[in-house]
Design a protein around this motif. Structure first.
Motif, PDB file in Angstrom:
ATOM      1  N   SER A 204      30.087   6.959  11.566  1.00  0.00           N
ATOM      2  CA  SER A 204      31.314   7.456  10.938  1.00  0.00           C
ATOM      3  C   SER A 204      32.371   6.374  10.801  1.00  0.00           C
ATOM      4  CB  SER A 204      31.882   8.623  11.751  1.00  0.00           C
ATOM      5  OG  SER A 204      30.919   9.652  11.845  1.00  0.00           O
ATOM      6  N   ASP A 205      32.487   5.485  11.813  1.00  0.00           N
ATOM      7  CA  ASP A 205      33.520   4.454  11.739  1.00  0.00           C
ATOM      8  C   ASP A 205      33.003   3.030  11.977  1.00  0.00           C
ATOM      9  OD1 ASP A 205      33.158   4.270  14.479  1.00  0.00           O
ATOM     10  OD2 ASP A 205      35.048   5.233  14.986  1.00  0.00           O
ATOM     11  N   GLY A 206      31.706   2.864  12.229  1.00  0.00           N
ATOM     12  CA  GLY A 206      31.109   1.542  12.356  1.00  0.00           C
ATOM     13  C   GLY A 206      31.240   0.879  13.717  1.00  0.00           C
ATOM     14  N   ARG A 207      31.878   1.528  14.694  1.00  0.00           N
ATOM     15  CA  ARG A 207      32.025   0.924  16.023  1.00  0.00           C
ATOM     16  C   ARG A 207      30.670   0.847  16.714  1.00  0.00           C
ATOM     17  NH1 ARG A 207      37.437   1.865  19.047  1.00  0.00           N
ATOM     18  NH2 ARG A 207      38.834   2.141  17.313  1.00  0.00           N
ATOM     19  N   GLU A 208      30.495  -0.218  17.485  1.00  0.00           N
ATOM     20  CA  GLU A 208      29.250  -0.404  18.234  1.00  0.00           C
ATOM     21  C   GLU A 208      29.551  -0.352  19.725  1.00  0.00           C
ATOM     22  OE1 GLU A 208      27.341  -3.951  16.905  1.00  0.00           O
ATOM     23  OE2 GLU A 208      27.036  -3.152  14.886  1.00  0.00           O
ATOM     24  N   PHE A 209      28.631   0.248  20.471  1.00  0.00           N
ATOM     25  CA  PHE A 209      28.774   0.409  21.915  1.00  0.00           C
ATOM     26  C   PHE A 209      27.498  -0.048  22.590  1.00  0.00           C
ATOM     27  CE2 PHE A 209      31.337   3.485  19.724  1.00  0.00           C
ATOM     28  CZ  PHE A 209      32.562   3.360  20.352  1.00  0.00           C
ATOM     29  N   ARG A 210      27.643  -0.552  23.825  1.00  0.00           N
ATOM     30  CA  ARG A 210      26.474  -1.082  24.528  1.00  0.00           C
ATOM     31  C   ARG A 210      25.590   0.010  25.096  1.00  0.00           C
ATOM     32  NH1 ARG A 210      26.744  -2.506  30.228  1.00  0.00           N
ATOM     33  NH2 ARG A 210      28.371  -1.257  31.171  1.00  0.00           N
ATOM     34  N   SER A 211      26.075   1.251  25.138  1.00  0.00           N
ATOM     35  CA  SER A 211      25.251   2.345  25.668  1.00  0.00           C
ATOM     36  C   SER A 211      25.719   3.688  25.126  1.00  0.00           C
ATOM     37  CB  SER A 211      25.328   2.372  27.193  1.00  0.00           C
ATOM     38  OG  SER A 211      26.623   2.768  27.608  1.00  0.00           O
ATOM     39  N   VAL A 212      24.866   4.675  25.281  1.00  0.00           N
ATOM     40  CA  VAL A 212      25.192   6.050  24.920  1.00  0.00           C
ATOM     41  C   VAL A 212      26.379   6.523  25.747  1.00  0.00           C
ATOM     42  CG1 VAL A 212      24.330   8.421  25.078  1.00  0.00           C
ATOM     43  CG2 VAL A 212      22.854   6.624  24.158  1.00  0.00           C
ATOM     44  N   LYS A 213      26.383   6.164  27.029  1.00  0.00           N
ATOM     45  CA  LYS A 213      27.460   6.582  27.927  1.00  0.00           C
ATOM     46  C   LYS A 213      28.813   6.036  27.468  1.00  0.00           C
ATOM     47  CE  LYS A 213      28.796   6.499  32.778  1.00  0.00           C
ATOM     48  NZ  LYS A 213      28.426   6.044  34.115  1.00  0.00           N
ATOM     49  N   CYS A 214      28.851   4.781  27.058  1.00  0.00           N
ATOM     50  CA  CYS A 214      30.103   4.177  26.590  1.00  0.00           C
ATOM     51  C   CYS A 214      30.583   4.839  25.295  1.00  0.00           C
ATOM     52  CB  CYS A 214      29.933   2.683  26.383  1.00  0.00           C
ATOM     53  SG  CYS A 214      29.754   1.760  27.909  1.00  0.00           S
ATOM     54  N   ALA A 215      29.658   5.121  24.386  1.00  0.00           N
ATOM     55  CA  ALA A 215      30.033   5.793  23.138  1.00  0.00           C
ATOM     56  C   ALA A 215      30.579   7.187  23.437  1.00  0.00           C
ATOM     57  CB  ALA A 215      28.831   5.880  22.207  1.00  0.00           C
ATOM     58  N   ALA A 216      29.923   7.895  24.334  1.00  0.00           N
ATOM     59  CA  ALA A 216      30.371   9.243  24.696  1.00  0.00           C
ATOM     60  C   ALA A 216      31.761   9.201  25.319  1.00  0.00           C
ATOM     61  CB  ALA A 216      29.370   9.884  25.650  1.00  0.00           C
ATOM     62  N   ALA A 217      31.994   8.233  26.194  1.00  0.00           N
ATOM     63  CA  ALA A 217      33.308   8.112  26.847  1.00  0.00           C
ATOM     64  C   ALA A 217      34.389   7.821  25.806  1.00  0.00           C
ATOM     65  CB  ALA A 217      33.281   7.010  27.898  1.00  0.00           C
ATOM     66  N   HIS A 218      34.082   6.974  24.841  1.00  0.00           N
ATOM     67  CA  HIS A 218      35.073   6.612  23.828  1.00  0.00           C
ATOM     68  C   HIS A 218      35.475   7.824  22.987  1.00  0.00           C
ATOM     69  CE1 HIS A 218      37.219   4.194  20.901  1.00  0.00           C
ATOM     70  NE2 HIS A 218      36.592   4.892  19.966  1.00  0.00           N
ATOM     71  N   TYR A 219      34.508   8.646  22.608  1.00  0.00           N
ATOM     72  CA  TYR A 219      34.781   9.788  21.734  1.00  0.00           C
ATOM     73  C   TYR A 219      35.046  11.084  22.495  1.00  0.00           C
ATOM     74  CZ  TYR A 219      33.453   6.734  17.974  1.00  0.00           C
ATOM     75  OH  TYR A 219      33.417   5.684  17.100  1.00  0.00           O
ATOM     76  N   GLY A 220      35.009  11.032  23.830  1.00  0.00           N
ATOM     77  CA  GLY A 220      35.297  12.216  24.630  1.00  0.00           C
ATOM     78  C   GLY A 220      34.241  13.295  24.508  1.00  0.00           C
ATOM     79  N   MET A 221      32.982  12.887  24.473  1.00  0.00           N
ATOM     80  CA  MET A 221      31.898  13.845  24.356  1.00  0.00           C
ATOM     81  C   MET A 221      30.901  13.646  25.491  1.00  0.00           C
ATOM     82  SD  MET A 221      30.735  12.285  20.590  1.00  0.00           S
ATOM     83  CE  MET A 221      29.876  13.662  20.094  1.00  0.00           C
ATOM     84  N   HIS A 222      29.986  14.546  25.618  1.00  0.00           N
ATOM     85  CA  HIS A 222      28.955  14.447  26.641  1.00  0.00           C
ATOM     86  C   HIS A 222      27.899  13.442  26.175  1.00  0.00           C
ATOM     87  CE1 HIS A 222      25.748  15.614  29.373  1.00  0.00           C
ATOM     88  NE2 HIS A 222      26.698  16.168  30.117  1.00  0.00           N
ATOM     89  N   PRO A 223      27.395  12.593  27.077  1.00  0.00           N
ATOM     90  CA  PRO A 223      26.373  11.612  26.684  1.00  0.00           C
ATOM     91  C   PRO A 223      25.127  12.245  26.064  1.00  0.00           C
ATOM     92  CG  PRO A 223      27.250  11.066  28.837  1.00  0.00           C
ATOM     93  CD  PRO A 223      27.841  12.391  28.461  1.00  0.00           C
ATOM     94  N   GLN A 224      24.755  13.447  26.506  1.00  0.00           N
ATOM     95  CA  GLN A 224      23.566  14.098  25.931  1.00  0.00           C
ATOM     96  C   GLN A 224      23.780  14.431  24.459  1.00  0.00           C
ATOM     97  OE1 GLN A 224      20.538  14.502  27.591  1.00  0.00           O
ATOM     98  NE2 GLN A 224      19.900  14.822  25.485  1.00  0.00           N
ATOM     99  N   THR A 225      25.010  14.747  24.077  1.00  0.00           N
ATOM    100  CA  THR A 225      25.313  15.026  22.670  1.00  0.00           C
ATOM    101  C   THR A 225      25.082  13.778  21.828  1.00  0.00           C
ATOM    102  OG1 THR A 225      26.959  16.681  23.314  1.00  0.00           O
ATOM    103  CG2 THR A 225      27.102  15.824  21.078  1.00  0.00           C
TER     104      THR A 225
END
Length: 85
Positions: free
Chosen positions: A37-58
């Motif tokens: 959606s915005d092109g940001r890259e994260f080193r892990s699923v957990k980091c992406a989830a934390a950034h967007y305020g969602m659960h890592p499983q999502t």
């Protein structure tokens, strides 16, 4: 109630910032993720989830194709390396 919301937002922002700063450790097994959606890259699923305020499983479900996006804001993700699937 508003204080709890502000505290949760600050905690998520701190977690996201820590993920962005930390270099992967030797033998790190996390899978790098890109937000389509915005092109940001994260080193892990957990980091992406934390950034967007969602659960890592999502985030993982979206990356694996079990979900198209999160219904609330239609954020989409993909693994950076297709071999990571």
């Amino acid at each position: 109630e508003a204080q709890l919301v502000r505290a949760a937002v600050r905690a998520a922002a701190a977690s996201s910032a820590a993920c962005a700063r930390a270099a992967p450790a030797a033998g790190y097994a996390g899978k790098a993720v890109r937000c389509l959606s915005d092109g940001r890259e994260f080193r892990s699923v957990k980091c992406a989830a934390a950034h967007y305020g969602m659960h890592p499983q999502t985030v993982a479900d979206i990356c694996h194709g079990r979900r198209q996006y999160r219904n609330k804001d239609q954020v989409r993700f993909a693994f950076l390396n297709e071999d990571a699937r």
